[in-house]
Design a protein around this motif. Sequence first.
Motif, PDB file in Angstrom:
ATOM      1  N   MET A 165      49.156   8.634  17.077  1.00  0.00           N
ATOM      2  CA  MET A 165      48.336   7.641  16.381  1.00  0.00           C
ATOM      3  C   MET A 165      47.491   6.873  17.385  1.00  0.00           C
ATOM      4  SD  MET A 165      49.536   4.411  13.997  1.00  0.00           S
ATOM      5  CE  MET A 165      50.379   5.455  12.813  1.00  0.00           C
ATOM      6  N   ARG A 166      46.212   6.696  17.040  1.00  0.00           N
ATOM      7  CA  ARG A 166      45.302   5.972  17.922  1.00  0.00           C
ATOM      8  C   ARG A 166      44.930   4.621  17.314  1.00  0.00           C
ATOM      9  NH1 ARG A 166      40.552  10.099  18.255  1.00  0.00           N
ATOM     10  NH2 ARG A 166      41.140  10.174  16.055  1.00  0.00           N
ATOM     11  N   ALA A 167      44.485   3.730  18.180  1.00  0.00           N
ATOM     12  CA  ALA A 167      44.039   2.412  17.749  1.00  0.00           C
ATOM     13  C   ALA A 167      42.551   2.268  18.035  1.00  0.00           C
ATOM     14  CB  ALA A 167      44.819   1.320  18.462  1.00  0.00           C
ATOM     15  N   PHE A 168      41.808   1.802  17.043  1.00  0.00           N
ATOM     16  CA  PHE A 168      40.389   1.509  17.187  1.00  0.00           C
ATOM     17  C   PHE A 168      40.212   0.001  17.003  1.00  0.00           C
ATOM     18  CE2 PHE A 168      40.594   5.917  16.086  1.00  0.00           C
ATOM     19  CZ  PHE A 168      39.518   6.523  16.718  1.00  0.00           C
ATOM     20  N   VAL A 169      39.891  -0.683  18.093  1.00  0.00           N
ATOM     21  CA  VAL A 169      39.659  -2.125  18.030  1.00  0.00           C
ATOM     22  C   VAL A 169      38.155  -2.339  17.955  1.00  0.00           C
ATOM     23  CG1 VAL A 169      40.016  -4.357  19.111  1.00  0.00           C
ATOM     24  CG2 VAL A 169      41.716  -2.544  19.418  1.00  0.00           C
ATOM     25  N   ILE A 170      37.697  -2.896  16.844  1.00  0.00           N
ATOM     26  CA  ILE A 170      36.263  -3.156  16.664  1.00  0.00           C
ATOM     27  C   ILE A 170      36.096  -4.664  16.630  1.00  0.00           C
ATOM     28  CG2 ILE A 170      34.211  -2.683  15.291  1.00  0.00           C
ATOM     29  CD1 ILE A 170      35.625  -0.290  14.108  1.00  0.00           C
ATOM     30  N   GLY A 171      35.549  -5.216  17.704  1.00  0.00           N
ATOM     31  CA  GLY A 171      35.493  -6.669  17.798  1.00  0.00           C
ATOM     32  C   GLY A 171      34.524  -7.119  18.858  1.00  0.00           C
ATOM     33  N   ASN A 172      34.857  -8.206  19.504  1.00  0.00           N
ATOM     34  CA  ASN A 172      33.936  -8.773  20.483  1.00  0.00           C
ATOM     35  C   ASN A 172      34.454  -8.573  21.897  1.00  0.00           C
ATOM     36  OD1 ASN A 172      36.078 -10.675  20.240  1.00  0.00           O
ATOM     37  ND2 ASN A 172      34.758 -12.298  21.030  1.00  0.00           N
ATOM     38  N   ILE A 173      33.523  -8.646  22.813  1.00  0.00           N
ATOM     39  CA  ILE A 173      33.852  -8.637  24.233  1.00  0.00           C
ATOM     40  C   ILE A 173      32.979  -9.688  24.896  1.00  0.00           C
ATOM     41  CG2 ILE A 173      32.178  -6.839  24.872  1.00  0.00           C
ATOM     42  CD1 ILE A 173      34.335  -5.757  26.805  1.00  0.00           C
ATOM     43  N   ALA A 174      33.537 -10.371  25.869  1.00  0.00           N
ATOM     44  CA  ALA A 174      32.807 -11.468  26.508  1.00  0.00           C
ATOM     45  C   ALA A 174      33.242 -11.592  27.949  1.00  0.00           C
ATOM     46  CB  ALA A 174      33.081 -12.780  25.763  1.00  0.00           C
ATOM     47  N   LEU A 175      32.491 -12.354  28.691  1.00  0.00           N
ATOM     48  CA  LEU A 175      32.935 -12.802  30.004  1.00  0.00           C
ATOM     49  C   LEU A 175      33.567 -14.179  29.822  1.00  0.00           C
ATOM     50  CD1 LEU A 175      30.142 -11.793  32.537  1.00  0.00           C
ATOM     51  CD2 LEU A 175      32.406 -10.783  32.256  1.00  0.00           C
ATOM     52  N   ASP A 176      34.780 -14.340  30.302  1.00  0.00           N
ATOM     53  CA  ASP A 176      35.494 -15.615  30.213  1.00  0.00           C
ATOM     54  C   ASP A 176      35.314 -16.390  31.514  1.00  0.00           C
ATOM     55  OD1 ASP A 176      36.418 -15.098  27.715  1.00  0.00           O
ATOM     56  OD2 ASP A 176      38.531 -14.923  28.256  1.00  0.00           O
ATOM     57  N   GLU A 177      34.873 -17.626  31.403  1.00  0.00           N
ATOM     58  CA  GLU A 177      34.851 -18.537  32.547  1.00  0.00           C
ATOM     59  C   GLU A 177      35.827 -19.668  32.244  1.00  0.00           C
ATOM     60  OE1 GLU A 177      30.987 -19.803  33.721  1.00  0.00           O
ATOM     61  OE2 GLU A 177      30.315 -17.758  34.205  1.00  0.00           O
ATOM     62  N   THR A 178      36.872 -19.768  33.059  1.00  0.00           N
ATOM     63  CA  THR A 178      37.931 -20.741  32.828  1.00  0.00           C
ATOM     64  C   THR A 178      37.820 -21.883  33.830  1.00  0.00           C
ATOM     65  OG1 THR A 178      39.406 -19.018  31.986  1.00  0.00           O
ATOM     66  CG2 THR A 178      40.426 -21.077  32.679  1.00  0.00           C
ATOM     67  N   TYR A 179      37.868 -23.124  33.310  1.00  0.00           N
ATOM     68  CA  TYR A 179      37.765 -24.314  34.146  1.00  0.00           C
ATOM     69  C   TYR A 179      39.010 -25.173  33.961  1.00  0.00           C
ATOM     70  CZ  TYR A 179      32.877 -23.000  34.609  1.00  0.00           C
ATOM     71  OH  TYR A 179      31.721 -22.314  34.886  1.00  0.00           O
ATOM     72  N   SER A 180      39.603 -25.592  35.061  1.00  0.00           N
ATOM     73  CA  SER A 180      40.744 -26.508  35.027  1.00  0.00           C
ATOM     74  C   SER A 180      40.230 -27.938  35.048  1.00  0.00           C
ATOM     75  CB  SER A 180      41.661 -26.272  36.235  1.00  0.00           C
ATOM     76  OG  SER A 180      42.195 -24.969  36.206  1.00  0.00           O
ATOM     77  N   ILE A 181      40.682 -28.746  34.081  1.00  0.00           N
ATOM     78  CA  ILE A 181      40.267 -30.131  33.994  1.00  0.00           C
ATOM     79  C   ILE A 181      41.505 -31.008  33.794  1.00  0.00           C
ATOM     80  CG2 ILE A 181      37.976 -29.608  33.091  1.00  0.00           C
ATOM     81  CD1 ILE A 181      39.019 -30.217  30.292  1.00  0.00           C
ATOM     82  N   ALA A 182      41.378 -32.284  34.105  1.00  0.00           N
ATOM     83  CA  ALA A 182      42.526 -33.190  33.974  1.00  0.00           C
ATOM     84  C   ALA A 182      42.826 -33.488  32.514  1.00  0.00           C
ATOM     85  CB  ALA A 182      42.257 -34.481  34.733  1.00  0.00           C
ATOM     86  N   ALA A 183      41.776 -33.675  31.713  1.00  0.00           N
ATOM     87  CA  ALA A 183      41.934 -33.960  30.288  1.00  0.00           C
ATOM     88  C   ALA A 183      40.612 -33.642  29.595  1.00  0.00           C
ATOM     89  CB  ALA A 183      42.308 -35.422  30.060  1.00  0.00           C
ATOM     90  N   LEU A 184      40.678 -33.353  28.315  1.00  0.00           N
ATOM     91  CA  LEU A 184      39.459 -33.062  27.573  1.00  0.00           C
ATOM     92  C   LEU A 184      38.568 -34.305  27.535  1.00  0.00           C
ATOM     93  CD1 LEU A 184      40.911 -30.993  24.610  1.00  0.00           C
ATOM     94  CD2 LEU A 184      39.674 -30.140  26.598  1.00  0.00           C
TER      95      LEU A 184
END
Length: 298
Positions: free
Chosen positions: A1-20
Amino acid sequence: MRAFVIGNIALDETYSIAALPEAGASIFGEQASRSLGGKGCNQAIVLSRCGVETTLVAAVGRDDRAIAIGKALTREHLTPKLITVDSATSDISIILTTPDGENSIITTRSAAAALDKDAALEALGDAVSGDLVILQGNLSEETTLAILNAARSKGLKAAFNPSPLQPWFASVLPLIDIAVLNRIEAEALTGETGAGAGVFLLSAGVGRVIVTLGGQGCVLVSADGVIEVPAVPATIVDTTGAGDCFTGVALASATRRGVAVDARALEDAARAAAITVGRRGTQDAFPSHEELMTILRA
């Protein structure tokens, strides 16, 4: 059995912050990582690391981000079908993480929303009865409905992660074999929480429902009744991508054993998610192929 994922792809940029930040405030932050992301891409990578033959179908723009996305995908053992759209730029996610491991995410979906239904259906051309198609909430209503109707006519199993939420989701529920959603999405869609949300979705035509409840575990609701599975204790560093990891492993565990999603699938998924939240990043935090094989063979 195969899986076909049809969705989105993006570049993730993650930032660490002290608080929102509050409205109007400027704050300092530190870029923690830049990597592949997007719910569709995340779930496809987890499925493939679980040893499931996986095809990822996603739209990208004609830009530098698309080149970076294509190169990064070569490190994963899946089949990418990237569809170039001229009307949009490749998608990007900005992820803000705080010291307690919580996150807020801003994501674009212009490329995903521009994915044409005919191009998506063409990518499903070699799928056969019994294969799995997995969707999230990033595509247009027209494309989502076309894929789900094609899946039903071809005898494919359709899994749906209704995130991000869109107002037309109720129209696709009768075409869903299994839905995976968190407590916020469940309450927004049904007005209910936990098992009550699952019962509501079953009455709307969904075959099986998984509602994740964070530290309280998850519930599986089907015609056979309700199964509760506790969370696996974990030290939370970053929750980004944990839901995608859970979804991918739950589907992979059941697929590898040739059964409908069951308690074992949720237990496997909970163990994998516990690893993910203990690490920073998104795909870098997902368990490796070797770690997932240890979980799935336990």
